[in-house]
Design a protein around this motif. Sequence first.
Motif, PDB file in Angstrom:
ATOM      1  N   ASN A   1      -3.427  22.891  14.008  1.00 33.31           N
ATOM      2  CA  ASN A   1      -2.618  23.125  12.813  1.00 33.31           C
ATOM      3  C   ASN A   1      -3.013  22.089  11.778  1.00 33.31           C
ATOM      4  O   ASN A   1      -3.155  20.907  12.102  1.00 33.31           O
ATOM      5  CB  ASN A   1      -1.119  22.985  13.117  1.00 33.31           C
ATOM      6  N   GLN A   2      -3.170  22.523  10.532  1.00 32.68           N
ATOM      7  CA  GLN A   2      -3.637  21.615   9.471  1.00 32.68           C
ATOM      8  C   GLN A   2      -2.653  21.598   8.315  1.00 32.68           C
ATOM      9  O   GLN A   2      -2.020  22.612   7.991  1.00 32.68           O
ATOM     10  CB  GLN A   2      -5.019  22.029   8.985  1.00 32.68           C
ATOM     11  N   LEU A   3      -2.525  20.434   7.680  1.00 29.39           N
ATOM     12  CA  LEU A   3      -1.695  20.274   6.486  1.00 29.39           C
ATOM     13  C   LEU A   3      -2.476  19.477   5.453  1.00 29.39           C
ATOM     14  O   LEU A   3      -2.984  18.390   5.741  1.00 29.39           O
ATOM     15  CB  LEU A   3      -0.390  19.542   6.835  1.00 29.39           C
ATOM     16  N   SER A   4      -2.590  20.019   4.233  1.00 29.55           N
ATOM     17  CA  SER A   4      -3.247  19.311   3.122  1.00 29.55           C
ATOM     18  C   SER A   4      -2.191  18.611   2.275  1.00 29.55           C
ATOM     19  O   SER A   4      -1.034  19.058   2.197  1.00 29.55           O
ATOM     20  CB  SER A   4      -4.041  20.298   2.257  1.00 29.55           C
ATOM     21  N   PHE A   5      -2.576  17.516   1.647  1.00 27.49           N
ATOM     22  CA  PHE A   5      -1.624  16.778   0.827  1.00 27.49           C
ATOM     23  C   PHE A   5      -2.353  16.095  -0.321  1.00 27.49           C
ATOM     24  O   PHE A   5      -3.568  15.877  -0.288  1.00 27.49           O
ATOM     25  CB  PHE A   5      -0.874  15.735   1.662  1.00 27.49           C
ATOM     26  N   SER A   6      -1.571  15.738  -1.351  1.00 24.54           N
ATOM     27  CA  SER A   6      -2.108  15.003  -2.493  1.00 24.54           C
ATOM     28  C   SER A   6      -1.944  13.511  -2.242  1.00 24.54           C
ATOM     29  O   SER A   6      -0.915  13.059  -1.723  1.00 24.54           O
ATOM     30  CB  SER A   6      -1.359  15.391  -3.771  1.00 24.54           C
ATOM     31  N   LEU A   7      -2.971  12.738  -2.589  1.00 28.17           N
ATOM     32  CA  LEU A   7      -2.905  11.289  -2.426  1.00 28.17           C
ATOM     33  C   LEU A   7      -2.127  10.619  -3.557  1.00 28.17           C
ATOM     34  O   LEU A   7      -1.856   9.422  -3.506  1.00 28.17           O
ATOM     35  CB  LEU A   7      -4.318  10.703  -2.375  1.00 28.17           C
ATOM     36  N   LYS A   8      -1.756  11.400  -4.558  1.00 31.88           N
ATOM     37  CA  LYS A   8      -1.012  10.840  -5.687  1.00 31.88           C
ATOM     38  C   LYS A   8       0.411  10.514  -5.244  1.00 31.88           C
ATOM     39  O   LYS A   8       1.132  11.385  -4.759  1.00 31.88           O
ATOM     40  CB  LYS A   8      -0.974  11.835  -6.841  1.00 31.88           C
ATOM     41  N   PRO A   9       0.847   9.257  -5.377  1.00 32.43           N
ATOM     42  CA  PRO A   9       2.178   8.883  -4.891  1.00 32.43           C
ATOM     43  C   PRO A   9       3.293   9.593  -5.653  1.00 32.43           C
ATOM     44  O   PRO A   9       3.180   9.861  -6.861  1.00 32.43           O
ATOM     45  CB  PRO A   9       2.246   7.366  -5.124  1.00 32.43           C
TER      46      PRO A   9
ATOM     47  N   ASP B   1       0.840  -1.206   0.000  1.00 29.48           N
ATOM     48  CA  ASP B   1       0.000   0.000   0.000  1.00 29.48           C
ATOM     49  C   ASP B   1       0.871   1.249   0.000  1.00 29.48           C
ATOM     50  O   ASP B   1       2.035   1.198   0.432  1.00 29.48           O
ATOM     51  CB  ASP B   1      -0.892   0.031   1.254  1.00 29.48           C
ATOM     52  N   PRO B   2       0.319   2.399  -0.453  1.00 27.38           N
ATOM     53  CA  PRO B   2       1.074   3.650  -0.316  1.00 27.38           C
ATOM     54  C   PRO B   2       1.295   3.988   1.166  1.00 27.38           C
ATOM     55  O   PRO B   2       0.485   3.632   2.027  1.00 27.38           O
ATOM     56  CB  PRO B   2       0.171   4.696  -0.980  1.00 27.38           C
ATOM     57  N   VAL B   3       2.414   4.644   1.465  1.00 26.04           N
ATOM     58  CA  VAL B   3       2.708   5.113   2.819  1.00 26.04           C
ATOM     59  C   VAL B   3       3.001   6.604   2.757  1.00 26.04           C
ATOM     60  O   VAL B   3       3.682   7.076   1.841  1.00 26.04           O
ATOM     61  CB  VAL B   3       3.911   4.354   3.436  1.00 26.04           C
ATOM     62  N   ILE B   4       2.455   7.344   3.711  1.00 27.47           N
ATOM     63  CA  ILE B   4       2.649   8.793   3.750  1.00 27.47           C
ATOM     64  C   ILE B   4       3.570   9.157   4.916  1.00 27.47           C
ATOM     65  O   ILE B   4       3.511   8.546   5.994  1.00 27.47           O
ATOM     66  CB  ILE B   4       1.298   9.533   3.886  1.00 27.47           C
ATOM     67  N   MET B   5       4.456  10.125   4.673  1.00 23.74           N
ATOM     68  CA  MET B   5       5.295  10.696   5.724  1.00 23.74           C
ATOM     69  C   MET B   5       4.983  12.182   5.838  1.00 23.74           C
ATOM     70  O   MET B   5       5.099  12.926   4.858  1.00 23.74           O
ATOM     71  CB  MET B   5       6.792  10.515   5.408  1.00 23.74           C
ATOM     72  N   LEU B   6       4.546  12.604   7.019  1.00 26.31           N
ATOM     73  CA  LEU B   6       4.235  14.006   7.271  1.00 26.31           C
ATOM     74  C   LEU B   6       5.344  14.639   8.092  1.00 26.31           C
ATOM     75  O   LEU B   6       5.801  14.070   9.091  1.00 26.31           O
ATOM     76  CB  LEU B   6       2.924  14.143   8.045  1.00 26.31           C
ATOM     77  N   SER B   7       5.778  15.813   7.677  1.00 34.46           N
ATOM     78  CA  SER B   7       6.735  16.602   8.453  1.00 34.46           C
ATOM     79  C   SER B   7       6.001  17.842   8.946  1.00 34.46           C
ATOM     80  O   SER B   7       5.677  18.738   8.163  1.00 34.46           O
ATOM     81  CB  SER B   7       7.930  16.991   7.561  1.00 34.46           C
ATOM     82  N   LEU B   8       5.706  17.873  10.251  1.00 35.67           N
ATOM     83  CA  LEU B   8       4.879  18.944  10.826  1.00 35.67           C
ATOM     84  C   LEU B   8       5.720  19.863  11.708  1.00 35.67           C
ATOM     85  O   LEU B   8       6.592  19.405  12.441  1.00 35.67           O
ATOM     86  CB  LEU B   8       3.744  18.347  11.662  1.00 35.67           C
ATOM     87  N   TYR B   9       5.431  21.155  11.642  1.00 34.28           N
ATOM     88  CA  TYR B   9       6.068  22.149  12.510  1.00 34.28           C
ATOM     89  C   TYR B   9       4.974  22.953  13.204  1.00 34.28           C
ATOM     90  O   TYR B   9       4.566  24.004  12.728  1.00 34.28           O
ATOM     91  CB  TYR B   9       6.948  23.099  11.694  1.00 34.28           C
ATOM     92  N   PRO B  10       4.465  22.475  14.335  1.00 32.84           N
ATOM     93  CA  PRO B  10       3.379  23.203  15.002  1.00 32.84           C
ATOM     94  C   PRO B  10       3.803  24.617  15.396  1.00 32.84           C
ATOM     95  O   PRO B  10       4.919  24.844  15.861  1.00 32.84           O
ATOM     96  CB  PRO B  10       3.116  22.356  16.252  1.00 32.84           C
ATOM     97  N   GLU B  11       2.911  25.571  15.165  1.00 34.71           N
ATOM     98  CA  GLU B  11       3.148  26.962  15.535  1.00 34.71           C
ATOM     99  C   GLU B  11       2.195  27.345  16.653  1.00 34.71           C
ATOM    100  O   GLU B  11       0.983  27.209  16.513  1.00 34.71           O
ATOM    101  CB  GLU B  11       2.932  27.876  14.315  1.00 34.71           C
ATOM    102  N   PHE B  12       2.734  27.822  17.770  1.00 33.30           N
ATOM    103  CA  PHE B  12       1.906  28.218  18.899  1.00 33.30           C
ATOM    104  C   PHE B  12       1.428  29.649  18.715  1.00 33.30           C
ATOM    105  O   PHE B  12       2.195  30.508  18.266  1.00 33.30           O
ATOM    106  CB  PHE B  12       2.703  28.149  20.206  1.00 33.30           C
ATOM    107  N   PRO B  13       0.186  29.964  19.071  1.00 35.95           N
ATOM    108  CA  PRO B  13      -0.271  31.360  19.055  1.00 35.95           C
ATOM    109  C   PRO B  13       0.479  32.165  20.114  1.00 35.95           C
ATOM    110  O   PRO B  13       0.860  31.650  21.169  1.00 35.95           O
ATOM    111  CB  PRO B  13      -1.765  31.253  19.387  1.00 35.95           C
ATOM    112  N   LYS B  14       0.718  33.451  19.844  1.00 32.34           N
ATOM    113  CA  LYS B  14       1.514  34.290  20.746  1.00 32.34           C
ATOM    114  C   LYS B  14       0.896  34.394  22.132  1.00 32.34           C
ATOM    115  O   LYS B  14       1.600  34.519  23.125  1.00 32.34           O
ATOM    116  CB  LYS B  14       1.689  35.685  20.142  1.00 32.34           C
TER     117      LYS B  14
END
Length: 814
Positions: A528-536, A257-270
């Motif tokens: 925090n949200q991140l959108s991505f394409s399902l296309k491998p 199956d396809p596998v996704i790797m997310l690289s997230l950088y959460p930003e805190f509100p001031k």
Amino acid sequence: MENHCGLVTLQKEPVPLKGIAVDVSVQGHVATVSSILQYENQEESPLEAVFVFPLPGEAAVCRFSAKIGQTEVVGEVQEKQKAQELYDDALSSGQQAFLLEESSESPDVFSLSVGSLPPGEKASISLDYVTELAVQADDGLRLCLPAVLNPRYKPQGPDSAAGTQVSSVPAGSVPYSLSLRAHVTSPHPISKVESNCPLEPLNYLNTERTQATVSLAAGHKFERDIELLVYYQDAHKPTAIVEAPQTSAKPGTLMGDPVIMLSLYPEFPKRGMSSMTSRGEFIFLVDRSGSMGCKIHSGPGAQNRIGSARDTLLLLLKSLPMGCYFNIIGFGSSHEMFFPKSVEYNQKTMDEALQKVKGMSADLGGTEILQPLKYVYSQPCLPDHPRQIFLFTDGEVWNTKEVLDLVKMNSGSHRLFSFGIGEGASSALISGMAKQGGGHAQFITGQDRMQPKVMQSLRFALQPAVVDISVNWNVPKGVSVTPLSPPIRVVFQGQRALLYAQLTGESPGDTKGSVTVKYSLAEKPVENQLSFSLKPAVDTGLTVHRLGAQTLIRSLEMEERERDGDEKIEGVKEKVVELSVQSGVSSAFTAFIAVHKGDGKAVQGPLFHRQVPTPMMYRGSGMMARSFGYSSGITFHKAAPKKMGVLRSAPSWRSREMAPPRSIGCSIASSGWLARGRAGRMDVEHQADHTSLVEFQSPVPLPTPEKEPLLQLISLQKASGSWILEPSLAEVLGKPQEDVAKSMPAQVNQEVWATVLALVWLYGFKIEAQEEWQFLAIKAVSWIKAQNVANVSECVLAGNNLLGCQVQMDTMGL
């Protein structure tokens, strides 16, 4: 005095390993490392060569092969005991065989056995692994290629013999070469690549600067681990990579199956970061084993490790907020507490602790981390004061997995920030403790200063606690998500989190998905949200799949160690073996085995066992061997030849035993090992008289460096954040005491004047080190504001005039 050079072991026997060539492919936040090890048997008898070496603790070994002549044999992942039996059977029948296995004690130590190599025969061993790149304080991505494997301490006890034999020679004296070439690819422009070793100039391959190559300069002498730091523009942008499945794998399996790797950088509100917390219990665990008395690096003016730790403790103690609690514990073979229990931070307790810090030395024997951690966890937590543990060590222990299990078991009661000091520190231990303890790991190597890295971790520790963390996937109908990573338990401002997940099924229309990370900060919800394409993505070489498999394997291994009952344990172990075999990624329960039958004729003659020496950081200076040349304090006694397959002991973990040293000084001689046995089987005993093995030339004493003005200024600050007007302050400021006193504006408190001068000096002359003193400045500003001073602006102006600066009030927060 003999000093045998060239390709020889400690007994003047030829070393079968001739060279190592490494190719690194960096893709964004991950890397694939390919190593080729060249072997040659120059002896008159068939040979078994054993090479014990380190790898990054987070690496996933994913390919192993051997080339003999024009024939390549690709290794297969098998259950470990089965692989060991196949290896033994092959050697007993005169076939060439190759075995690669992970230590049962620490996941960053591997053993490679090259068996039944005929006289004059050459073999090329290929070893590939994939690994994540750790984010540094300056946003660089760190790839460490461990070259140094120091003997690791294991406490004496009923199981103390279990471990792996390591034959070491002084760093810089290993009788084989190393070359390295790296290819860097990124969606963002590559700013620069740096290293602790000399590099050839960076070569960009396109005008966008998203591809580049770089090579290690010739002549690497193995005196240190190789560290590459890669810097990208826009490195903090969240990214998502969907990797296509393996074409030959069955859909529904991890590799199919396809596998996704997310690289997230959460930003805190001031609003959630507006003030520094004054709560917390800070426990500083400091390694005081003998090896901490050694230099951090081999360059001129290098400070010893315990000295750097003392300076860092000074900075930490001055940076703590009023009202918190703290304690300091030194550990080695035993451990010592500054206070019977954590005490409230004030001027009295800070002064008392600083006096004890001055007397700290590397005098507590071996590195025993487990017992002091058990002691800390046995102490009740203080209400409304979250526990933060800062652990400093050179990280040379065998029982890594036992330590990590203990940290995880207590993860709900604290956050743990770990610091690996010097070459050869175990990445599995340092990174693993921080990961299981919900903190952050730092490595201090080469010319690195410990203080800025520790201050970054203190900044994380003082951030408001993030709670109620959840990860929500939004994918089209027909697609399901199976997380491979354990749940996120900690979030820091701007700190990367990597997540892996398996995507099953297909969507006929929508090809977009998103992931939302929700949490609570200062009792306010944040997302925090991140959108991505399902296309491998194309041509990613299954790197993401293998890293996802490695993440899941490590979680299952820890679960297996936590469980009770043979039936439950076996079930988890079977899952690990199945996943390891399916993905081709090594584990604690599997090994790579390759058998070369050649022309079908058995290799004739007695089989000799050769231990390939590993580079080790010898911490003394001018050490000379009395009789062995390159001495590791280990002497081999070769057995008389017997028939094929009987002379040698089975070269698996189970038959190579090692009692790691109770490290007392800076030399390996302090470990006092004597080894006796048949054909490489080690029966190890501890020697009382260490001097019979190795003698020393006294090192040329280095001049004692003067105390840095910055550290002098820091040492003069009060716990409240203020300074007082005294000759020592005038000395740091570089002004006569009379001039300092005369320049003070009328009707100004002397303590306020001294504190303003200290701030002006910090901002005027030490702005490049602001990360080190930022908390001291915050405390000083808060103290000044609490004094309700009417003429602060006049003080700042007078301070600028006296010191020749132009620091603005708003710059200082006044």
